[in-house]
Design a protein around this motif. Sequence first.
Motif, PDB file in Angstrom:
ATOM      1  N   SER A 138       0.817  -1.215   0.000  1.00 17.42           N
ATOM      2  CA  SER A 138       0.000   0.000   0.000  1.00 17.42           C
ATOM      3  C   SER A 138       0.850   1.265   0.000  1.00 17.42           C
ATOM      4  O   SER A 138       0.329   2.377  -0.166  1.00 17.42           O
ATOM      5  CB  SER A 138      -0.944   0.000   1.202  1.00 17.42           C
ATOM      6  N   ASP A 139       2.168   1.100   0.187  1.00 19.83           N
ATOM      7  CA  ASP A 139       3.061   2.258   0.177  1.00 19.83           C
ATOM      8  C   ASP A 139       3.607   2.564  -1.217  1.00 19.83           C
ATOM      9  O   ASP A 139       4.490   3.429  -1.361  1.00 19.83           O
ATOM     10  CB  ASP A 139       4.228   2.017   1.143  1.00 19.83           C
ATOM     11  N   PHE A 140       3.067   1.857  -2.226  1.00 16.88           N
ATOM     12  CA  PHE A 140       3.563   2.065  -3.584  1.00 16.88           C
ATOM     13  C   PHE A 140       2.444   2.569  -4.495  1.00 16.88           C
ATOM     14  O   PHE A 140       1.251   2.291  -4.293  1.00 16.88           O
ATOM     15  CB  PHE A 140       4.118   0.755  -4.148  1.00 16.88           C
ATOM     16  N   VAL A 141       2.884   3.269  -5.510  1.00 18.56           N
ATOM     17  CA  VAL A 141       1.974   3.761  -6.555  1.00 18.56           C
ATOM     18  C   VAL A 141       2.380   3.094  -7.863  1.00 18.56           C
ATOM     19  O   VAL A 141       3.578   3.005  -8.190  1.00 18.56           O
ATOM     20  CB  VAL A 141       2.060   5.292  -6.688  1.00 18.56           C
ATOM     21  N   GLU A 176      -2.675   6.032 -13.373  1.00 23.10           N
ATOM     22  CA  GLU A 176      -2.402   5.350 -12.115  1.00 23.10           C
ATOM     23  C   GLU A 176      -3.447   4.275 -11.884  1.00 23.10           C
ATOM     24  O   GLU A 176      -4.640   4.473 -12.141  1.00 23.10           O
ATOM     25  CB  GLU A 176      -2.412   6.359 -10.978  1.00 23.10           C
ATOM     26  N   SER A 178       6.510   3.362  -7.868  1.00 22.31           N
ATOM     27  CA  SER A 178       7.183   4.398  -7.060  1.00 22.31           C
ATOM     28  C   SER A 178       6.532   4.457  -5.684  1.00 22.31           C
ATOM     29  O   SER A 178       5.395   3.991  -5.497  1.00 22.31           O
ATOM     30  CB  SER A 178       7.108   5.756  -7.761  1.00 22.31           C
ATOM     31  N   ASN A 216       4.676   6.090  -2.571  1.00 22.97           N
ATOM     32  CA  ASN A 216       3.760   7.200  -2.328  1.00 22.97           C
ATOM     33  C   ASN A 216       4.251   7.991  -1.128  1.00 22.97           C
ATOM     34  O   ASN A 216       5.312   7.696  -0.548  1.00 22.97           O
ATOM     35  CB  ASN A 216       2.332   6.694  -2.168  1.00 22.97           C
ATOM     36  N   ASP A 217       3.494   8.978  -0.748  1.00 22.40           N
ATOM     37  CA  ASP A 217       3.936   9.837   0.368  1.00 22.40           C
ATOM     38  C   ASP A 217       4.104   9.046   1.654  1.00 22.40           C
ATOM     39  O   ASP A 217       5.041   9.284   2.441  1.00 22.40           O
ATOM     40  CB  ASP A 217       2.935  10.986   0.571  1.00 22.40           C
ATOM     41  N   SER A 218       3.208   8.105   1.873  1.00 20.23           N
ATOM     42  CA  SER A 218       3.299   7.278   3.080  1.00 20.23           C
ATOM     43  C   SER A 218       4.578   6.468   3.073  1.00 20.23           C
ATOM     44  O   SER A 218       5.288   6.356   4.075  1.00 20.23           O
ATOM     45  CB  SER A 218       2.083   6.360   3.176  1.00 20.23           C
ATOM     46  N   LYS A 275       7.354   7.127   1.366  1.00 18.37           N
ATOM     47  CA  LYS A 275       8.509   8.021   1.512  1.00 18.37           C
ATOM     48  C   LYS A 275       8.713   8.425   2.972  1.00 18.37           C
ATOM     49  O   LYS A 275       9.861   8.522   3.462  1.00 18.37           O
ATOM     50  CB  LYS A 275       8.320   9.267   0.649  1.00 18.37           C
ATOM     51  N   ASP A 299      12.676  14.052  -3.263  1.00 16.83           N
ATOM     52  CA  ASP A 299      11.991  13.166  -4.229  1.00 16.83           C
ATOM     53  C   ASP A 299      12.981  12.531  -5.184  1.00 16.83           C
ATOM     54  O   ASP A 299      12.783  11.403  -5.665  1.00 16.83           O
ATOM     55  CB  ASP A 299      10.950  13.972  -5.022  1.00 16.83           C
TER      56      ASP A 299
END
Length: 340
Positions: free
Chosen positions: A6-9, A18, A32, A34-36, A38, A52
């Motif tokens: 869930s931490d990826f896009v 997306e 890549s 996501n904000d979570s 990162k 980034d």
Amino acid sequence: GNLTNSDFVFVDKATGKETDGVPTNVGDYQVSLNDSGKAKVSAANPNYDLTDGDFVAGTYVIKPVETALGDQNKQFVISDATAIYGNPTPTFVVTPGKDVVNPGNITNDDFTFINKDTGEVVVGIPSDVGNYEVVLNEGSKDKLTAANPNYVFSDDDFVSGTYTIKPKVTDPKDETTQVTVNPPEITYGDAPSFTISVGSNLTTDGVKLTNDDYMITDAIYTNDGKYLASGSYKVTLNESGLAKLQAVNPNYTISKDSVISTTLVVNKKTITVSANNSGKVFGEADPDLTGTVTGLVGNDNVAYVVNRVEGESAGNYEETVTAEESANYNVKVSGGTFTV
């Protein structure tokens, strides 16, 4: 170490869009954080001020899977179809297994038909009576494959069907499929020769009918069954004659009611009974007077009597013939001369 999916896009490289969660369909995807994700990585590395540019995307590739032999969930089955000769062609249907889809753009042009009796490929959609194997052509397979990119299909995944065209039962009122026995007319002693005429949708090519292929109703024969007695008789095709005609017209089931019977007329035959010339010497007794019959058939006979004009004087006297009426003959008589 606490990163999850869930931490990826995921971005579909083909469309640039997306995805909603982790993709499952065949394709190439940019992966890549996501904000979570990162934030989790930054928290785990407090000695660095991550930007980034420090998070480099990867690629997630999903390749199509080869189908397993006999897996009905991933097969495309052509439904069997039946039609009556001359009726509109049905729309052929492809039913997909539960794991695949039919794109809905399959038409009758996407099928190939093979005659099951001869093994020959039919040009276009068959129209004659028979059983045909229905298979998908290469164009239709491409359509189905394109609509199901997650799988690599084999020929076994495209299951053929059967198209059956049944013969049409002839309508007695339809002149194009009527069979007419032509009316013959003969003279007693002659053998009839029967023929038929057929409507424009039937053929007699290759049919060799004989008199044994016809039925004469209530036939009366003479001479031990050799000759038809004078009169009128109903004539139609019998079972063997109809079977011969049916064999060269496989697109139809020719009903008995489509066969129009005829009347065979057997006319009386004309024969002649002629008195034989005869005579005697004056004063003698008359000899038996005789005649000659010309034109009799077989072992037939006709009853007649020869008489002469009375008189005993020298001279010529007329001989006359009296004949009985006959069921099979028109009897003509011819006189003779009796000389004293």
